[in-house]
Design a protein around this motif. Structure first.
Motif, short mmCIF file in Angstrom:
data_model
loop_
_atom_site.label_atom_id
_atom_site.label_comp_id
_atom_site.label_asym_id
_atom_site.label_seq_id
_atom_site.Cartn_x
_atom_site.Cartn_y
_atom_site.Cartn_z
N SER A 199 40.64 52.75 41.13
CA SER A 199 39.99 51.79 42.03
C SER A 199 41.03 50.92 42.72
O SER A 199 42.15 50.73 42.25
N VAL A 200 40.63 50.39 43.87
CA VAL A 200 41.49 49.51 44.66
C VAL A 200 40.95 48.09 44.57
O VAL A 200 39.77 47.85 44.82
N ARG A 201 41.84 47.14 44.22
CA ARG A 201 41.47 45.73 44.16
C ARG A 201 42.59 44.92 44.79
O ARG A 201 43.58 44.60 44.14
N LEU A 202 42.42 44.62 46.06
CA LEU A 202 43.40 43.83 46.80
C LEU A 202 42.68 42.63 47.43
O LEU A 202 42.41 42.61 48.63
N PRO A 203 42.37 41.62 46.65
CA PRO A 203 41.53 40.52 47.13
C PRO A 203 42.14 39.67 48.22
O PRO A 203 41.42 39.05 49.01
N ALA A 204 43.49 39.63 48.32
CA ALA A 204 44.15 38.77 49.32
C ALA A 204 44.64 39.54 50.54
O ALA A 204 45.16 38.93 51.48
N LEU A 205 44.48 40.86 50.56
CA LEU A 205 45.03 41.68 51.64
C LEU A 205 44.38 41.36 52.98
O LEU A 205 43.15 41.40 53.12
N LYS A 206 45.22 41.04 53.99
CA LYS A 206 44.75 40.72 55.33
C LYS A 206 45.04 41.85 56.32
O LYS A 206 44.27 42.08 57.25
N THR A 207 46.19 42.53 56.16
CA THR A 207 46.62 43.56 57.10
C THR A 207 46.93 44.86 56.37
O THR A 207 47.71 44.86 55.41
N LEU A 208 46.34 45.95 56.84
CA LEU A 208 46.60 47.29 56.29
C LEU A 208 46.98 48.22 57.43
O LEU A 208 46.22 48.39 58.37
N SER A 209 48.18 48.79 57.34
CA SER A 209 48.66 49.72 58.37
C SER A 209 49.03 51.03 57.69
O SER A 209 49.88 51.06 56.79
N VAL A 267 48.03 48.85 44.35
CA VAL A 267 46.70 48.71 44.95
C VAL A 267 45.79 47.84 44.11
O VAL A 267 44.57 47.78 44.34
N ASN A 268 46.37 47.14 43.13
CA ASN A 268 45.61 46.18 42.34
C ASN A 268 46.34 44.84 42.28
O ASN A 268 46.17 44.07 41.34
N SER A 269 47.13 44.57 43.31
CA SER A 269 47.88 43.32 43.38
C SER A 269 46.99 42.20 43.92
O SER A 269 46.42 42.33 45.01
N LYS A 270 46.92 41.11 43.21
CA LYS A 270 46.09 39.98 43.67
C LYS A 270 46.83 39.11 44.68
O LYS A 270 46.22 38.22 45.30
N ASP A 271 48.14 39.36 44.88
CA ASP A 271 48.95 38.52 45.77
C ASP A 271 49.26 39.19 47.11
O ASP A 271 49.65 38.50 48.05
N LEU A 272 49.10 40.49 47.20
CA LEU A 272 49.51 41.23 48.40
C LEU A 272 48.65 40.85 49.60
O LEU A 272 47.43 40.89 49.55
N VAL A 273 49.34 40.49 50.72
CA VAL A 273 48.67 40.08 51.94
C VAL A 273 48.84 41.13 53.05
O VAL A 273 47.93 41.35 53.84
N ILE A 274 50.00 41.78 53.09
CA ILE A 274 50.29 42.80 54.11
C ILE A 274 50.77 44.07 53.42
O ILE A 274 51.68 44.02 52.59
N LEU A 275 50.17 45.20 53.77
CA LEU A 275 50.57 46.49 53.21
C LEU A 275 50.71 47.49 54.35
O LEU A 275 49.74 47.80 55.04
#
Length: 478
Positions: free
Chosen positions: A174-184, A154-162
């Motif tokens: 804390s959660v830091r996912l700056p590139a995340l576009k989709t969360l399911s 939950v602190n990956s700067k590269d993750l786009v889909i989770l």
């Protein structure tokens, strides 16, 4: 003839054909295409496939998508296999230039909490290699509780889909996912209050959110969702007995598409969601009750950009009259798929929808629609099967249904189970006058092939003498 007993010309052709048939055309493809094809296979099948050709021997190191599932594996054997595979893959990254991992998908039907450390190790490997997609689906087999993803994920700067199924979300870090576009999130347990709200705050680029059958009991009286970037959101519940349905408060000024299952209007708040263009409400699973339609009508009329509205199983609310008013609405869809014996007549009144061009209804024939607008609508009516015997009473109801479609229609499409639904008994037809519908263009679709197509044509023409075009199952009659 030559030495093989085949004429030279014919023999030449035969040899050429045999040679062509024996050619390995796949091996002539570029490496990038072969790797792309291999990426569609489950990971345990990739390595054996690469052994089919010497040229492919090391290609499994370059497959960017990993799909691991414990189907047909014993738990210990599966864990040992994944440990070994990832260790080899890690070593390969030192001498294979294009050995990158973009997607990590793990499905486990037999997860034990005693294996959490090893699962942490696998996810750490994926994140450290800048994976862009993580799909994690766990079904735990002991009473130790849900798996909680490690902080690194939950602190990956590269993750786009989770995509997470069957685990726990905490707010202990804390959660830091700056590139995340989709969360399911499906069957996810929120251990602390505001866990999901805190999660969303750490996703400043999030555009798509899906919540399915999540345990929201500990969140409070209202499910609060905040996001500036969110454009699509869907909330659904597969089992209302196990999962608490809460009113929601959505603060998402850029939200364009919202799909809600079992919405509660009395204490829900969507007042800041003025950008919604597509709204879908499914009342499936709510207890049958009398509802004041004003809250629903108010919601519809106060979405200034709304273009597509879908109401599913709205008959559960026992709304005898629904008034639709929206200046930008272009498509209206009503889907009452659940048939009950006590279904009552529903009347839709389109008060003000000057841009409306499409209407679709799916359900029984206890329905009517009316509008004062002169707009030509494309209408589709899917009549659900309700009777084994289509007698005079049925056809009387059917004719009333058709007459109650009081709009100016461009193209009308009737979708029925079989031609028996429409073909009137000859005695009944002689006793009745034609409904005198003013339809110009009619298309009929039947799930079963018509037994008497000529009779069906006659009835359709009798229903509307003003028909200019008619088609049955795509076949143009005139």
């Amino acid at each position: 003839m030559d030495e093989n007993g085949v004429e030279n010309s014919s023999g030449f052709l035969v040899k050429r054909r045999v040679k062509r048939a024996s050619e390995d055309r796949i091996s002539k493809l570029p490496d990038s295409i072969i790797v792309h094809i291999l990426s569609f296979l489950p990971t345990p099948d990739v390595v054996p496939t690469c052994l089919l050709s010497k040229r492919w021997k090391l290609m499994w190191y370059s497959v960017p998508k990993l799909y691991l599932s414990d189907n047909d594996w014993s738990p210990e054997k599966f864990f040992n296999y994944v440990d070994s595979f990832l260790e080899h893959r890690k070593k390969g990254m030192y001498f294979i230039v294009d050995s990158v991992i973009t997607s990590f998908q793990l499905h486990m039907d037999c997860y034990h909490t005693s294996k959490a450390t090893r699962l942490d190790k696998w996810l750490t490997f994926a994140v450290e290699n800048k994976v862009k997609e993580i799909h994690l689906n766990l079904n735990f087999c002991d009473e130790g509780g849900y798996y909680c993803i490690p902080k690194l994920v939950v602190n990956s700067k590269d993750l786009v889909i989770l995509e997470l199924v069957g685990l726990t979300l905490k707010t202990c870090y804390s959660v830091r996912l700056p590139a995340l576009k989709t969360l399911s999130l499906t069957y996810v347990y929120f251990e602390e209050n505001d866990a999901i709200c805190n999660f969303l705050w750490g996703c400043p680029s999030l555009e798509k959110l899906l919540l399915s059958s999540c345990d929201l009991i500990e969140i409070g009286d209202v499910l609060r969702l905040q996001s500036i970037s969110l454009k699509f959101m869907k909330i659904e519940y597969e089992d209302c007995v196990l999962y608490t349905v809460l009113p929601i408060q959505v603060e998402a000024i850029n939200l364009e598409c919202l799909e809600l299952e079992r919405p509660i209007f009395e204490s829900s708040n969507l007042s800041t969601c003025k950008a919604i263009r597509n709204l879908s409400l499914d009342f499936c699973g709510l207890p049958m009750k009398d509802e004041d339609p004003s809250s629903l009508e108010y919601l519809i009329s106060n979405l200034p950009l709304l273009e597509i509205l879908t109401l599913k199983n709205s008959h559960i609310l026992k709304l005898e009259h629904i008034k639709i008013s929206n200046q930008r609405l272009r498509s209206l869809n009503l889907k009452n798929r659940w048939y009950t014996k006590d279904d009552y007549e529903m009347n839709v009144i389109i008060e003000s929808a000057p841009q409306l061009v499409s209407f679709c209804y799916e359900g029984n024939i206890n329905f009517s629609i009316s509008t004062e607008s002169s707009n030509l609508l494309n209408g589709k009516f899917i009549i659900l099967p309700q009777h084994d015997n289509y007698d005079a009473n049925w056809f009387t109801s059917l004719m009333n249904f058709l007459l109650n479609l009081n709009c100016s229609w461009n193209i009308v499409t009737l979708h029925v189970m079989s031609d028996k639904v429409i073909i009137l008994p000859k005695k009944f037809k002689r006793m009745c006058q034609s409904p005198l519908l003013n339809w110009k263009h009619l298309s009929v679709i039947t799930d079963q092939k018509p037994e008497r197509e000529s009779d069906l044509e006659d009835v359709l023409i009798w229903i509307s003498l003003s028909l200019e075009t008619l088609s049955i199952n795509g076949k143009i009659i005139f």
